[in-house]
Design a protein around this motif. Structure first.
Motif, PDB file in Angstrom:
ATOM      1  N   VAL A   9      -4.522   1.758   7.193  1.00 23.30           N
ATOM      2  CA  VAL A   9      -3.220   1.965   7.815  1.00 23.30           C
ATOM      3  C   VAL A   9      -3.256   1.309   9.191  1.00 23.30           C
ATOM      4  CG1 VAL A   9      -1.492   3.650   8.521  1.00 23.30           C
ATOM      5  CG2 VAL A   9      -2.993   4.143   6.567  1.00 23.30           C
ATOM      6  N   ALA A  10      -2.479   0.246   9.357  1.00 26.06           N
ATOM      7  CA  ALA A  10      -2.548  -0.536  10.597  1.00 26.06           C
ATOM      8  C   ALA A  10      -1.196  -1.138  10.896  1.00 26.06           C
ATOM      9  CB  ALA A  10      -3.601  -1.640  10.474  1.00 26.06           C
ATOM     10  N   ASP A  11      -0.975  -1.495  12.146  1.00 27.78           N
ATOM     11  CA  ASP A  11       0.268  -2.153  12.528  1.00 27.78           C
ATOM     12  C   ASP A  11       0.380  -3.504  11.826  1.00 27.78           C
ATOM     13  OD1 ASP A  11       1.005  -0.084  14.212  1.00 27.78           O
ATOM     14  OD2 ASP A  11       0.003  -0.969  15.944  1.00 27.78           O
ATOM     15  N   ALA A  12       1.602  -3.943  11.582  1.00 25.49           N
ATOM     16  CA  ALA A  12       1.818  -5.197  10.870  1.00 25.49           C
ATOM     17  C   ALA A  12       1.170  -6.376  11.587  1.00 25.49           C
ATOM     18  CB  ALA A  12       3.320  -5.439  10.695  1.00 25.49           C
ATOM     19  N   GLY A  16      -6.351  -8.759  11.807  1.00 24.76           N
ATOM     20  CA  GLY A  16      -7.783  -8.616  11.571  1.00 24.76           C
ATOM     21  C   GLY A  16      -8.069  -7.495  10.593  1.00 24.76           C
ATOM     22  N   ALA A  17      -7.368  -6.356  10.753  1.00 23.18           N
ATOM     23  CA  ALA A  17      -7.556  -5.243   9.823  1.00 23.18           C
ATOM     24  C   ALA A  17      -7.109  -5.634   8.424  1.00 23.18           C
ATOM     25  CB  ALA A  17      -6.800  -4.018  10.311  1.00 23.18           C
ATOM     26  N   ARG A  18      -6.004  -6.358   8.330  1.00 23.95           N
ATOM     27  CA  ARG A  18      -5.532  -6.793   7.013  1.00 23.95           C
ATOM     28  C   ARG A  18      -6.541  -7.734   6.365  1.00 23.95           C
ATOM     29  NH1 ARG A  18       0.460  -9.352   5.638  1.00 23.95           N
ATOM     30  NH2 ARG A  18       0.297  -9.143   3.376  1.00 23.95           N
ATOM     31  N   ALA A  19      -7.106  -8.649   7.152  1.00 26.34           N
ATOM     32  CA  ALA A  19      -8.103  -9.575   6.609  1.00 26.34           C
ATOM     33  C   ALA A  19      -9.362  -8.828   6.162  1.00 26.34           C
ATOM     34  CB  ALA A  19      -8.457 -10.631   7.656  1.00 26.34           C
ATOM     35  N   ALA A  20      -9.766  -7.798   6.926  1.00 23.93           N
ATOM     36  CA  ALA A  20     -10.928  -7.003   6.533  1.00 23.93           C
ATOM     37  C   ALA A  20     -10.667  -6.274   5.218  1.00 23.93           C
ATOM     38  CB  ALA A  20     -11.281  -6.014   7.634  1.00 23.93           C
ATOM     39  N   VAL A  33      -7.978  -1.151  -2.795  1.00 23.64           N
ATOM     40  CA  VAL A  33      -7.993  -1.285  -1.339  1.00 23.64           C
ATOM     41  C   VAL A  33      -6.569  -1.612  -0.907  1.00 23.64           C
ATOM     42  CG1 VAL A  33      -8.977  -2.442   0.659  1.00 23.64           C
ATOM     43  CG2 VAL A  33     -10.381  -2.091  -1.392  1.00 23.64           C
ATOM     44  N   ARG A  34      -5.926  -0.695  -0.227  1.00 26.41           N
ATOM     45  CA  ARG A  34      -4.495  -0.796   0.032  1.00 26.41           C
ATOM     46  C   ARG A  34      -4.220  -0.892   1.531  1.00 26.41           C
ATOM     47  NH1 ARG A  34      -0.771   3.573  -2.958  1.00 26.41           N
ATOM     48  NH2 ARG A  34      -2.410   3.221  -4.518  1.00 26.41           N
ATOM     49  N   TRP A  35      -3.641  -2.010   1.930  1.00 25.94           N
ATOM     50  CA  TRP A  35      -3.225  -2.190   3.327  1.00 25.94           C
ATOM     51  C   TRP A  35      -1.812  -1.650   3.474  1.00 25.94           C
ATOM     52  CZ3 TRP A  35       0.490  -5.690   5.556  1.00 25.94           C
ATOM     53  CH2 TRP A  35       0.437  -5.748   6.957  1.00 25.94           C
ATOM     54  N   VAL A  36      -1.641  -0.696   4.384  1.00 26.57           N
ATOM     55  CA  VAL A  36      -0.341  -0.065   4.606  1.00 26.57           C
ATOM     56  C   VAL A  36       0.085  -0.358   6.041  1.00 26.57           C
ATOM     57  CG1 VAL A  36       0.984   2.076   4.545  1.00 26.57           C
ATOM     58  CG2 VAL A  36      -0.958   1.776   2.990  1.00 26.57           C
ATOM     59  N   LEU A 244     -17.771  -8.263   8.880  1.00 23.79           N
ATOM     60  CA  LEU A 244     -18.567  -7.049   9.027  1.00 23.79           C
ATOM     61  C   LEU A 244     -17.745  -5.821   8.670  1.00 23.79           C
ATOM     62  CD1 LEU A 244     -21.223  -5.701   9.925  1.00 23.79           C
ATOM     63  CD2 LEU A 244     -20.275  -5.592  12.237  1.00 23.79           C
ATOM     64  N   ALA A 245     -16.512  -5.744   9.185  1.00 26.94           N
ATOM     65  CA  ALA A 245     -15.668  -4.586   8.892  1.00 26.94           C
ATOM     66  C   ALA A 245     -15.319  -4.530   7.410  1.00 26.94           C
ATOM     67  CB  ALA A 245     -14.393  -4.643   9.736  1.00 26.94           C
ATOM     68  N   GLY A 246     -15.001  -5.671   6.809  1.00 23.20           N
ATOM     69  CA  GLY A 246     -14.672  -5.704   5.395  1.00 23.20           C
ATOM     70  C   GLY A 246     -15.839  -5.307   4.516  1.00 23.20           C
ATOM     71  N   THR A 247     -17.030  -5.788   4.862  1.00 22.91           N
ATOM     72  CA  THR A 247     -18.224  -5.428   4.105  1.00 22.91           C
ATOM     73  C   THR A 247     -18.509  -3.944   4.215  1.00 22.91           C
ATOM     74  OG1 THR A 247     -19.177  -7.621   4.442  1.00 22.91           O
ATOM     75  CG2 THR A 247     -20.706  -5.861   3.862  1.00 22.91           C
TER      76      THR A 247
END
Length: 253
Positions: A9-12, A16-20, A33-36, A244-247
């Protein structure tokens, strides 16, 4: 039923969070894995119950296009990186009503995340759902305990309160701070870190993150190698940070 949903859950604008999240989804295609983004989160419907024993249960129904409803039993991990905002229906309400609604929404998010226990990336506090809302001074104090070098400085609400200070009457009334912003940072994700000067610094950063109960944490350093700040949800910028965050997200499911 096996929990199989990872919510980011991250701002649009938090690319970086979306890419992770995309890195984690590619690594674990069997996991949802759901980006909201924040605008979808603001339109998510809640059913949240707390029993007399203090046990919480939640069902989230997302807007169209953001997947099926999710209950606590579905959730494998939540990485919460946004601030709670007042719904659009209340934006014409009085300031007092908007403040009250925002506080209630934050309390709701904190209650939900607290009920998930270790399935939350950064442990929640009463101050917010994304991790501890510590001051920079508190972060530096905790960093020192973790074995990191810390930048000493002087901060005051008015410069005239600082012994030996001299300057104009205008500057005397202004806040005074000798600590400047970070010129380098280290990102911790789980038990690994990127951007550290050496192994000892990486270990200290991981120790600071553990003390803050943040499994993803950004620590800022000045040119002399002293900690000046830390942030539970700083933007992920470099490819190394995103990887790193995605892994980490993939490994936690």
């Amino acid at each position: 039923m096996t929990a199989s949903v990872v919510l980011v859950v991250a701002d649009a604008a938090d690319l970086g969070a979306r890419a992770a999240a995309q890195v984690a989804a590619r690594a674990r295609p069997e996991v949802d894995v759901r980006w909201v983004p924040g605008y979808a989160w603001d339109r998510t419907s809640w059913t949240h119950r707390v029993t007399s024993a203090g046990l919480a249960s939640t069902r989230l129904t997302f807007p169209a296009g953001f997947g099926d409803p999710v209950t606590d039993d579905d959730v494998a991990l939540v990485w919460f990186r946004t601030t709670t905002r007042v719904p659009s229906a209340l934006r014409t309400a009085s300031p007092a009503d908007r403040d009250y609604a925002a506080a209630e929404l934050q309390a709701l998010a904190v209650s939900w995340l607290a009920g998930l226990g270790d399935r939350v990336v950064n442990a929640v506090t009463g101050d917010g759902p994304s991790g501890p809302a510590w001051s920079d001074s508190r972060w530096r104090a905790e960093a020192s305990v973790a074995g990191l070098s810390v930048t000493d400085g002087v901060a005051a609400t008015s410069a005239r309160l600082v012994p030996g200070w001299s300057g104009s009457p205008w500057d005397a009334r202004r806040p005074y701070d000798t600590i400047r912003g970070a010129s380098r940072r280290v990102l911790v994700a789980g038990r690994r870190a990127v951007g550290a000067f050496d192994v000892a610094e990486a270990r200290g950063c991981c120790a600071l993150a553990a003390a803050a109960r943040c499994r993803i944490l950004s620590i800022g350093f000045d040119p002399a190698g002293g900690v000046v700040e830390a942030q539970p949800f700083a933007p992920l910028i470099s490819t190394d940070e995103i990887a790193l965050a995605g892994t980490f997200l993939a490994e936690m499911t």
